[in-house]
Design a protein around this motif. Sequence first.
Motif: not given
Length: 269
Positions: A19-21, A31-40, A194-197, A211-212
């Motif tokens: 993780l950076r910055d 309600f905040v959702a975190l999404v992004g590609a695997s490994g982000c 956190v979700t991938h959906d 997140l990238a």
Amino acid sequence: MSTLLVSHLAKRFDSFEALRDINLTLQTGEFVALVGASGCGKSTLLRIIGGLETRSSGALEIDGTPIAAPGRDRAMVFQDYSLYPWLSVVENVRFCRTLKSFAKDQSQAAIGAAVRRANLLIDLMGLSRVRDARPDQLSGGMRQRVAIARALMAQPDFLLMDEPFGALDTQTREVMHDLILHVKEIERSAILFVTHDVEEAVYLADRVVVLAPNPGHIDSVWDISLPPRTQDLKLAPEFLHYKREITQRIRATSGMVSDRATLEALAGD
């Protein structure tokens, strides 16, 4: 109102920069959702906020007080339920009352209040008829309801959820979506999810944070302005617009090969 502040947070595992910055604010009732590609780094970030993982640098605080360990102000819900198989539903929900963090508050009044809260949470989650059952006697959806009730038992300011519905079938997920929105309105805890959906994120969240990877960083933040959430909303043009735009953003930041010429060249090798 409580505020969680993540400021310039970074995480390294030896030579690997995870993780950076990372800069993020979460307030009571959001309600905040975190999404992004695997490994982000979605789950890593959540575990750092929950105090289950240390950060390498940056600040993490609640209402101006630095945090670096688990606390009663934060509770986590995981995909695998993490229930105690030898305890009943009601015993699992009440479990936090046995922890050292509650040792100084064991008056009869406090114990009575805890019993009442456990019973109310069991009712809220629709678990009254199985309150004496063990986890292995419950469906996946029921187990996750128990896990959520247990997490809410200590009345946390922040509920941290790591793909909590990922193992459930579509119909059960929809029921759980509406239930967690109902819980949010009643409890007023801030939820970081956190979700991938992407569809799940848009349906549940007030804000979706993309997140990238390489290293994990915040690419974009989407304020979700939609009417009150019902399952029919998923067919509405504005809902589909958010879903399409966020999905395209994740694909653009994933680093996966999607260029047709590159794919054709690989096929020809």
